[in-house]
Design an enzyme around this catalytic site. Structure first.
Site, PDB file in Angstrom:
ATOM      1  N   ALA A  88      -4.210 -41.849 -20.902  1.00 14.55           N
ATOM      2  CA  ALA A  88      -2.864 -42.418 -21.013  1.00 14.55           C
ATOM      3  C   ALA A  88      -2.228 -41.841 -22.266  1.00 14.55           C
ATOM      4  CB  ALA A  88      -2.964 -43.936 -21.133  1.00 14.55           C
ATOM      5  N   GLY A 131      -7.620 -42.463 -18.942  1.00 13.85           N
ATOM      6  CA  GLY A 131      -6.844 -42.500 -17.694  1.00 13.85           C
ATOM      7  C   GLY A 131      -7.084 -41.274 -16.818  1.00 13.85           C
ATOM      8  N   GLU A 134     -10.022 -41.954 -14.918  1.00 15.41           N
ATOM      9  CA  GLU A 134      -9.676 -42.991 -13.932  1.00 15.41           C
ATOM     10  C   GLU A 134      -8.873 -42.425 -12.760  1.00 15.41           C
ATOM     11  OE1 GLU A 134      -8.326 -45.349 -17.288  1.00 15.41           O
ATOM     12  OE2 GLU A 134      -9.446 -47.063 -16.482  1.00 15.41           O
ATOM     13  N   GLU A 154     -11.603 -45.065 -24.879  1.00 15.00           N
ATOM     14  CA  GLU A 154     -10.665 -46.115 -25.299  1.00 15.00           C
ATOM     15  C   GLU A 154     -11.212 -46.958 -26.444  1.00 15.00           C
ATOM     16  OE1 GLU A 154     -11.447 -45.383 -22.181  1.00 15.00           O
ATOM     17  OE2 GLU A 154      -9.635 -45.297 -20.948  1.00 15.00           O
TER      18      GLU A 154
HETATM   19  N1  COA Z   1      -1.959 -39.090 -25.459  1.00 13.83           N
HETATM   20  C1  COA Z   1      -0.973 -38.435 -26.112  1.00 13.83           C
HETATM   21  N2  COA Z   1      -1.113 -37.198 -26.602  1.00 13.83           N
HETATM   22  C2  COA Z   1      -2.291 -36.583 -26.431  1.00 13.83           C
HETATM   23  C3  COA Z   1      -3.366 -37.211 -25.779  1.00 13.83           C
HETATM   24  C4  COA Z   1      -3.162 -38.515 -25.273  1.00 13.83           C
HETATM   25  N3  COA Z   1      -4.109 -39.173 -24.626  1.00 13.83           N
HETATM   26  N4  COA Z   1      -4.417 -36.369 -25.774  1.00 13.83           N
HETATM   27  C5  COA Z   1      -4.008 -35.246 -26.417  1.00 13.83           C
HETATM   28  N5  COA Z   1      -2.726 -35.387 -26.811  1.00 13.83           N
HETATM   29  C6  COA Z   1      -1.895 -34.409 -27.508  1.00 13.83           C
HETATM   30  C7  COA Z   1      -2.247 -34.290 -28.988  1.00 13.83           C
HETATM   31  O1  COA Z   1      -1.594 -35.304 -29.722  1.00 13.83           O
HETATM   32  C8  COA Z   1      -1.723 -32.904 -29.287  1.00 13.83           C
HETATM   33  O2  COA Z   1      -0.315 -32.964 -29.411  1.00 13.83           O
HETATM   34  P1  COA Z   1       0.430 -32.097 -30.575  1.00 13.83           P
HETATM   35  O3  COA Z   1      -0.036 -30.682 -30.358  1.00 13.83           O
HETATM   36  O4  COA Z   1       1.873 -32.310 -30.284  1.00 13.83           O
HETATM   37  O5  COA Z   1      -0.048 -32.668 -31.865  1.00 13.83           O
HETATM   38  C9  COA Z   1      -2.025 -32.136 -28.023  1.00 13.83           C
HETATM   39  O6  COA Z   1      -2.153 -33.108 -26.997  1.00 13.83           O
HETATM   40  C10 COA Z   1      -3.316 -31.333 -28.071  1.00 13.83           C
HETATM   41  O7  COA Z   1      -4.355 -32.210 -28.415  1.00 13.83           O
HETATM   42  P2  COA Z   1      -5.316 -31.971 -29.676  1.00 13.83           P
HETATM   43  O8  COA Z   1      -5.867 -33.296 -30.080  1.00 13.83           O
HETATM   44  O9  COA Z   1      -4.623 -31.188 -30.719  1.00 13.83           O
HETATM   45  O10 COA Z   1      -6.432 -31.055 -29.006  1.00 13.83           O
HETATM   46  P3  COA Z   1      -7.941 -30.911 -29.487  1.00 13.83           P
HETATM   47  O11 COA Z   1      -8.491 -29.719 -28.764  1.00 13.83           O
HETATM   48  O12 COA Z   1      -8.048 -30.921 -30.965  1.00 13.83           O
HETATM   49  O13 COA Z   1      -8.673 -32.239 -28.958  1.00 13.83           O
HETATM   50  C11 COA Z   1      -9.109 -34.005 -27.352  1.00 13.83           C
HETATM   51  C12 COA Z   1      -8.733 -32.521 -27.583  1.00 13.83           C
HETATM   52  C13 COA Z   1      -9.034 -34.280 -25.863  1.00 13.83           C
HETATM   53  C14 COA Z   1     -10.545 -34.248 -27.854  1.00 13.83           C
HETATM   54  C15 COA Z   1      -8.134 -34.897 -28.153  1.00 13.83           C
HETATM   55  O14 COA Z   1      -6.801 -34.496 -27.832  1.00 13.83           O
HETATM   56  C16 COA Z   1      -8.240 -36.382 -27.831  1.00 13.83           C
HETATM   57  O15 COA Z   1      -9.163 -37.016 -28.294  1.00 13.83           O
HETATM   58  N6  COA Z   1      -7.293 -36.939 -27.059  1.00 13.83           N
HETATM   59  C17 COA Z   1      -7.227 -38.342 -26.755  1.00 13.83           C
HETATM   60  C18 COA Z   1      -8.238 -38.733 -25.730  1.00 13.83           C
HETATM   61  C19 COA Z   1      -8.211 -40.248 -25.502  1.00 13.83           C
HETATM   62  O16 COA Z   1      -8.499 -41.033 -26.365  1.00 13.83           O
HETATM   63  N7  COA Z   1      -7.853 -40.625 -24.267  1.00 13.83           N
HETATM   64  C20 COA Z   1      -7.812 -42.008 -23.859  1.00 13.83           C
HETATM   65  C21 COA Z   1      -6.461 -42.563 -24.050  1.00 13.83           C
HETATM   66  S1  COA Z   1      -6.403 -44.264 -23.575  1.00 13.83           S
END
Ligand code: COA
Length: 280
Positions: A88, A131, A134, A154
């Site tokens: 999400a 999500g 999911e 989460e």
């Molecule tokens: N919601 C909003 N933005 C997200 C996102 C999410 N769930 N997951 C990634 N992004 C965005 C980042 O903020 C970043 O945006 P920016 O470039 O404008 O700053 C972009 O996507 C790239 O992500 P980034 O974190 O820089 O990539 P990474 O390779 O360093 O890490 C992940 C990848 C997947 C490990 C990391 O993005 C992450 O942990 N995301 C969230 C996962 C999560 O908690 N999901 C459950 C949500 S309920």
């Protein structure tokens, strides 16, 4: 019927490869690669509209859901990783209270995918987190590239999954593994995901499209009417006791003996010809 248009969800009607089948596979690509295809309100709305359309358009025989590939990075910027859906959109959580969360997470697009009566496949290339995991779990079948990673992180945000993972993930991988994934928030590799039953198949990154679309074509070449009966009947095992489920199967099985497609299927077998299935 024209597919609904959206900047965050590209929809392609791919003709079924069997020329005698007059129909399509609906390929929906979640298109926010710079945000790792995170599910914001716009994506959720577009996915709901997509499901409504795919369900109503009788030429659609199977649905495939995927995430857009990373874009070429701007000069000097690091490339974004491949993602199916990284969850999400967390930025929408900042000022959200319980009332707003209840509305947002009830009757959502993940439920719409789950409620499709037609067959659905998740084509996963990269992160499938929260999500995203999911959405994958709400499809009937999951095929993933080797570089994919799965998880329900989460807990790291002070939350639990809200799009059904506590229920649907545990039906796939069992009670113990679900607790482990949700309580640790850790990711598993595609190989591990296949081993624990989270996904149906893992494949080489470059083979993902062909393998997924081949399976979609095999499914789309069968009777959609019968595939729907199979899905409905198998789903009954999730909400009923074994005895109730077997009784439901007996009913569904018997009813098919009055269907055009059973007549067509059996007649074609006897005559050694190809069946000509109805549309939906
Ligand atoms: N919601 C909003 N933005 C997200 C996102 C999410 N769930 N997951 C990634 N992004 C965005 C980042 O903020 C970043 O945006 P920016 O470039 O404008 O700053 C972009 O996507 C790239 O992500 P980034 O974190 O820089 O990539 P990474 O390779 O360093 O890490 C992940 C990848 C997947 C490990 C990391 O993005 C992450 O942990 N995301 C969230 C996962 C999560 O908690 N999901 C459950 C949500 S309920």
């Amino acid at each position: 019927m024209d597919a609904p248009k959206s900047d965050v969800l590209s929809i392609e009607k791919v003709a079924v490869s069997d020329e005698e089948i007059n129909g399509f596979i609906a390929l929906a690509t979640i298109n926010r690669p710079n945000k790792l295809n995170a599910l914001n309100s716009e994506v959720m709305e577009a996915l709901k509209n997509f499901c409504k359309w795919a369900e109503a358009d009788t030429s659609i025989r199977c649905v495939v859901i995927t995430g857009a590939k990373p874009l070429q990075p701007a000069e000097g910027k690091r490339p974004k990783p491949n993602a199916f859906v990284a969850g999400a959109d967390i930025s929408e959580f900042v000022d959200m209270d319980s009332r707003a969360a209840k509305i947002k997470f009830t009757d959502n697009a993940v439920e719409a995918i789950w409620n499709l009566t037609k067959p659905s496949i998740a084509m996963i290339d990269g992160f499938a987190l929260g999500g995203g995991c999911e959405v994958a779990c709400s499809c009937d079948i999951r095929i993933a590239s080797k570089r994919s990673k799965f998880g329900t992180p989460e807990i790291n945000l002070g939350l639990i999954p809200g799009y059904g993972a506590t229920q649907r993930l545990s039906k796939l991988i069992g009670y113990g593994k679900t607790l482990e994934l949700i309580m640790t928030g850790e990711m598993v590799s595609a190989e591990e995901a296949e081993k624990i039953g989270l996904i149906n198949q893992v494949c080489a990154n470059e083979e993902l499209y062909d393998i997924t679309m081949n399976m979609a074509n095999v499914i789309a070449s069968k009777s959609v009417f019968i595939a729907k009966a199979a899905k409905r009947t198998i789903r009954a095992s999730l909400n009923n006791s074994l005895d109730e489920g077997v009784a439901i199967e007996a009913d569904e099985f018997a009813k098919l003996f009055d269907s055009d497609d059973k007549v067509e299927g059996v007649k074609s077998f006897m005559a050694r010809t190809k069946p000509n299935w109805r549309d939906s």
